[in-house]
Design a protein around this motif. Structure first.
Motif, PDB file in Angstrom:
ATOM      1  N   TRP A  57       0.902  -1.160   0.030  1.00  0.00           N
ATOM      2  CA  TRP A  57       0.126  -0.005   0.102  1.00  0.00           C
ATOM      3  C   TRP A  57       0.863   1.305   0.161  1.00  0.00           C
ATOM      4  N   GLY A  58       0.736   1.997  -1.105  1.00  0.00           N
ATOM      5  CA  GLY A  58       1.536   3.243  -1.307  1.00  0.00           C
ATOM      6  C   GLY A  58       0.943   4.559  -0.972  1.00  0.00           C
ATOM      7  N   GLY A  59      -0.375   4.349  -0.592  1.00  0.00           N
ATOM      8  CA  GLY A  59      -1.122   5.827  -0.086  1.00  0.00           C
ATOM      9  C   GLY A  59      -0.910   6.269   1.103  1.00  0.00           C
ATOM     10  N   PRO A  60      -1.732   7.017   1.454  1.00  0.00           N
ATOM     11  CA  PRO A  60      -1.556   7.849   2.886  1.00  0.00           C
ATOM     12  C   PRO A  60      -2.162   7.021   3.894  1.00  0.00           C
ATOM     13  N   PRO A  61      -1.700   6.934   5.185  1.00  0.00           N
ATOM     14  CA  PRO A  61      -2.443   6.279   6.374  1.00  0.00           C
ATOM     15  C   PRO A  61      -3.703   7.028   6.631  1.00  0.00           C
ATOM     16  N   GLY A  62      -4.588   5.983   7.344  1.00  0.00           N
ATOM     17  CA  GLY A  62      -5.889   6.526   7.696  1.00  0.00           C
ATOM     18  C   GLY A  62      -5.628   7.140   9.151  1.00  0.00           C
ATOM     19  N   THR A  63      -6.797   7.261   9.895  1.00  0.00           N
ATOM     20  CA  THR A  63      -6.807   7.732  10.965  1.00  0.00           C
ATOM     21  C   THR A  63      -7.128   6.551  12.115  1.00  0.00           C
ATOM     22  N   ILE A  64      -6.978   6.702  13.572  1.00  0.00           N
ATOM     23  CA  ILE A  64      -7.587   5.926  14.533  1.00  0.00           C
ATOM     24  C   ILE A  64      -8.154   6.831  15.623  1.00  0.00           C
ATOM     25  N   GLN A  65      -9.678   6.561  15.544  1.00  0.00           N
ATOM     26  CA  GLN A  65     -10.431   7.468  16.455  1.00  0.00           C
ATOM     27  C   GLN A  65     -11.122   6.412  17.600  1.00  0.00           C
ATOM     28  N   PRO A  66     -11.482   7.112  18.630  1.00  0.00           N
ATOM     29  CA  PRO A  66     -12.183   6.309  19.508  1.00  0.00           C
ATOM     30  C   PRO A  66     -13.368   5.863  19.166  1.00  0.00           C
ATOM     31  N   LEU A  67     -14.025   4.840  19.599  1.00  0.00           N
ATOM     32  CA  LEU A  67     -15.342   4.219  19.408  1.00  0.00           C
ATOM     33  C   LEU A  67     -16.178   4.272  20.625  1.00  0.00           C
ATOM     34  N   ASP A  68     -17.436   4.908  20.696  1.00  0.00           N
ATOM     35  CA  ASP A  68     -18.070   4.910  22.033  1.00  0.00           C
ATOM     36  C   ASP A  68     -19.566   4.546  21.251  1.00  0.00           C
ATOM     37  N   ILE A  69     -19.978   3.226  21.393  1.00  0.00           N
ATOM     38  CA  ILE A  69     -21.198   2.854  20.852  1.00  0.00           C
ATOM     39  C   ILE A  69     -22.358   2.668  21.839  1.00  0.00           C
ATOM     40  N   ARG A  70     -21.994   2.647  23.069  1.00  0.00           N
ATOM     41  CA  ARG A  70     -23.001   2.038  24.246  1.00  0.00           C
ATOM     42  C   ARG A  70     -24.386   2.726  23.904  1.00  0.00           C
ATOM     43  N   GLU A  71     -24.372   4.187  24.141  1.00  0.00           N
ATOM     44  CA  GLU A  71     -25.834   4.714  24.174  1.00  0.00           C
ATOM     45  C   GLU A  71     -26.439   4.392  22.882  1.00  0.00           C
ATOM     46  N   ALA A  72     -25.903   4.626  21.827  1.00  0.00           N
ATOM     47  CA  ALA A  72     -26.347   4.276  20.663  1.00  0.00           C
ATOM     48  C   ALA A  72     -26.873   2.908  20.289  1.00  0.00           C
ATOM     49  N   TYR A  73     -26.121   1.957  20.881  1.00  0.00           N
ATOM     50  CA  TYR A  73     -26.785   0.440  20.819  1.00  0.00           C
ATOM     51  C   TYR A  73     -28.039   0.252  22.022  1.00  0.00           C
ATOM     52  N   TYR A  74     -27.770   0.918  23.170  1.00  0.00           N
ATOM     53  CA  TYR A  74     -28.802   0.854  23.996  1.00  0.00           C
ATOM     54  C   TYR A  74     -30.200   1.475  23.400  1.00  0.00           C
ATOM     55  N   THR A  75     -30.135   2.561  22.523  1.00  0.00           N
ATOM     56  CA  THR A  75     -31.236   3.279  22.017  1.00  0.00           C
ATOM     57  C   THR A  75     -31.551   2.188  20.761  1.00  0.00           C
ATOM     58  N   ALA A  76     -30.825   1.293  20.182  1.00  0.00           N
ATOM     59  CA  ALA A  76     -31.242   0.366  19.301  1.00  0.00           C
ATOM     60  C   ALA A  76     -32.213  -0.700  19.947  1.00  0.00           C
ATOM     61  N   LEU A  77     -31.671  -0.963  21.188  1.00  0.00           N
ATOM     62  CA  LEU A  77     -32.431  -1.939  22.159  1.00  0.00           C
ATOM     63  C   LEU A  77     -33.826  -1.483  22.346  1.00  0.00           C
ATOM     64  N   ASP A  78     -33.755  -0.261  22.728  1.00  0.00           N
ATOM     65  CA  ASP A  78     -35.177   0.509  23.027  1.00  0.00           C
ATOM     66  C   ASP A  78     -36.096   0.080  21.923  1.00  0.00           C
ATOM     67  N   ARG A  79     -35.564   0.253  20.686  1.00  0.00           N
ATOM     68  CA  ARG A  79     -36.614   0.153  19.557  1.00  0.00           C
ATOM     69  C   ARG A  79     -37.356  -1.434  19.402  1.00  0.00           C
ATOM     70  N   GLN A  80     -36.264  -2.298  19.902  1.00  0.00           N
ATOM     71  CA  GLN A  80     -36.842  -3.743  19.763  1.00  0.00           C
ATOM     72  C   GLN A  80     -37.627  -4.275  21.140  1.00  0.00           C
ATOM     73  N   LEU A  81     -37.750  -3.513  22.192  1.00  0.00           N
ATOM     74  CA  LEU A  81     -38.332  -3.994  23.451  1.00  0.00           C
ATOM     75  C   LEU A  81     -39.585  -3.196  23.615  1.00  0.00           C
ATOM     76  N   ASP A  82     -40.418  -3.666  24.594  1.00  0.00           N
ATOM     77  CA  ASP A  82     -41.753  -3.201  25.150  1.00  0.00           C
ATOM     78  C   ASP A  82     -41.551  -2.378  26.301  1.00  0.00           C
ATOM     79  N   LEU A  83     -40.959  -1.340  26.356  1.00  0.00           N
ATOM     80  CA  LEU A  83     -40.439  -0.801  27.368  1.00  0.00           C
ATOM     81  C   LEU A  83     -41.571  -0.240  28.526  1.00  0.00           C
ATOM     82  N   GLY A  84     -42.786  -0.231  28.109  1.00  0.00           N
ATOM     83  CA  GLY A  84     -43.769  -0.035  29.127  1.00  0.00           C
ATOM     84  C   GLY A  84     -43.990  -1.045  30.018  1.00  0.00           C
ATOM     85  N   THR A  85     -43.808  -2.275  29.308  1.00  0.00           N
ATOM     86  CA  THR A  85     -43.940  -3.605  30.162  1.00  0.00           C
ATOM     87  C   THR A  85     -42.767  -3.753  31.195  1.00  0.00           C
ATOM     88  N   LEU A  86     -41.575  -3.297  30.635  1.00  0.00           N
ATOM     89  CA  LEU A  86     -40.211  -3.635  31.373  1.00  0.00           C
ATOM     90  C   LEU A  86     -40.387  -2.845  32.429  1.00  0.00           C
TER      91      LEU A  86
END
Length: 475
Positions: free
Chosen positions: A137-166
């Protein structure tokens, strides 16, 4: 270099073949394959295994050096959260450093596709070709950034669950993450969603030794959870997630193990009761109860060989064609996915759905499954033997003979399925399945019947017939 890819990536023993050097080689090949597909972003995560963070950092550095931008997890995270991050950030793919439910000595390199599930066989083949023919590979290097997915993943779980019942539920739930990547994630979700249930954690401290057991949610690894529930009654339940939290297990009040077939049935009936529809996908090793229940609910059933990649394929087909949409797919080893979520096993979501099923009905998992047995007219009993045999064992000869069996333990054979191993359909709804590993001298024997006595007799006889083919057991 002995790097072999299975259906979900590469696994090996840490410091023997799973080394920094070999991980660098695999990451370089993976980056090359992603670049060839036009990819520019990749997500990298790790579980609680030894040197997980270090291996993930090596992957990120190599991939950035190959021109890809990388989102690197700052701490351990569950595989389903990593897979969701791939979709959320519209990445070309993902890497999860984990050996899932394997013993602590192992680590692994899971490849994830842009849809948030296991990479297709085509992508795996491209990585394997790049391993054999690396390109500079002779091109420029990419970047490394931190990943924080917890809240987005939790929001995805919200969409799959019956929160009223829980949120209205006040019952007791014990989560055993087995020291793996699920540690703190269910309790964190409870805080996020404002749940008031009594959610306790057992083995909630992350450790590469998984508190002295293999991180697989099967009875022999759940002694402490079983003891904790031994004197409980009612709807109290224990949910278990494996090393990377993509599989689920359960233990009910009285210390009773609630197996994966029972979990599949209860979740399917619960999701259908919420008004969801679609095809049901099960692997051939799955229970007859699922077939009968799908028929009773008026749902199309698709049966696949063993391996979650086949279930992922069905979900992707359903995403492309609404008429083939999948309501739920599952396998005998405790991996399940459901409509509207990523096409990936998710032990955390399925744990919450089990709690939701109890909360919605006020009935225990045992009672809910007993209702299903009554509805479909089948009493479910099940057991399995994993037989580790000598190197001289002839798997092909065994399977060829098994296809010709006319009875097992006095139960006449009424049908056969041979898409993956040999599954014998026996009188009275019983079955005996023989499935050989493709990579090691192991044969798995799966038995289901309507009485525990029949299961024991059939499993004993089937095991004897397997061992008769092993030179080490002759005489």
């Amino acid at each position: 270099m002995p790097i072999k890819f299975g259906t979900d990536g590469w696994r090996d023993i840490i410091a023997e073949d799973f080394t920094y050097q070999n991980v660098r080689v695999v990451a370089r090949a993976h980056a090359q394959a992603l670049r060839a597909r036009g990819g520019s972003l990749v997500v990298v995560g790790f579980d609680t295994r030894f040197q997980g963070a270090g291996f993930a950092r090596v992957v990120a550095e190599v991939m950035a050096g190959q021109g890809l931008n990388v989102l690197l997890a700052a701490e351990y995270l569950p595989t389903p959260a990593l897979s969701y991050a791939v979709v959320h950030h519209r990445a070309a793919g993902g890497v999860m450093i984990t050996a899932s439910h394997n013993p602590p000595a192992y680590s692994g390199y899971k490849l994830k596709g842009p849809y948030g599930g296991s990479a297709t066989p085509e992508v795996v083949a491209e990585v394997e070709r790049a391993l054999a023919n690396p390109e500079a590979w002779g091109g420029p290097p990419g970047t490394i950034q931190p990943l924080d997915i917890r809240e987005a993943y939790y929001t995805a779980l919200d969409r799959q669950l019956d929160l009223g019942t829980l949120r209205a539920y006040r019952g007791t739930v014990i989560h055993d993450p087995m020291g793996g990547a699920g540690c703190g994630w269910l309790t964190g979700y409870a805080r996020h969603a404002g749940l008031s249930l009594d959610l306790r954690e057992l083995h909630g401290e992350p450790t590469p030794l998984f508190h002295g057991v293999n991180p697989e949610p099967i009875p022999q690894n759940l002694g402490e959870l079983t003891a904790r529930l031994w004197e409980e009654t009612g709807t109290v339940l224990g949910v278990v997630t494996d090393g990377d939290a993509d599989r689920v297990g359960a233990v009910t009040a009285g210390g009773r193990f609630f197996n994966s077939h029972q979990i599949f049935a209860v979740l399917l009936r619960h999701l259908h009761g919420r008004g969801l529809r679609g095809r049901v996908v099960k692997t051939v090793s799955g229970s007859r109860v699922i077939e009968l229940l799908a028929g009773r609910l008026g749902l199309e059933l698709l049966e696949t060989p063993v391996g979650f990649k086949y279930i992922t394929d069905a979900f992707l087909e359903g995403q492309a064609d609404e008429g083939k949409a999948v309501l739920m797919g599952g396998e005998e080893s405790g991996g399940f996915s459901s409509r509207g979520h990523i096409p990936e096993r998710d032990g955390l979501l399925n744990s919450l759905l089990l709690v939701e099923a109890v909360a919605a009905t006020g009935k225990s998992l045992d009672d809910l499954f007993a209702e299903i047995e009554a509805e479909v007219g089948f009493r479910h009993h099940y057991d399995r033997n994993d037989l580790h045999l000598s190197a001289g064992f002839d798997k092909d000869a065994l399977l060829a003979e098994a296809r010709e069996y006319r009875e097992v333990a006095g139960h006449p054979v009424e049908g056969r399925k041979t898409a993956d191993g040999v599954k014998l359909l026996l009188a009275g709804g019983a079955s005996a399945m023989f499935r050989a590993s493709g990579t090691e001298p192991v044969v798995r024997v799966y038995v289901e019947a309507q009485t525990l006595e029949d299961v024991r007799a059939i499993l004993t006889e089937a095991t004897r017939r397997v061992l008769a083919h092993d030179p080490a057991h002759h005489g």
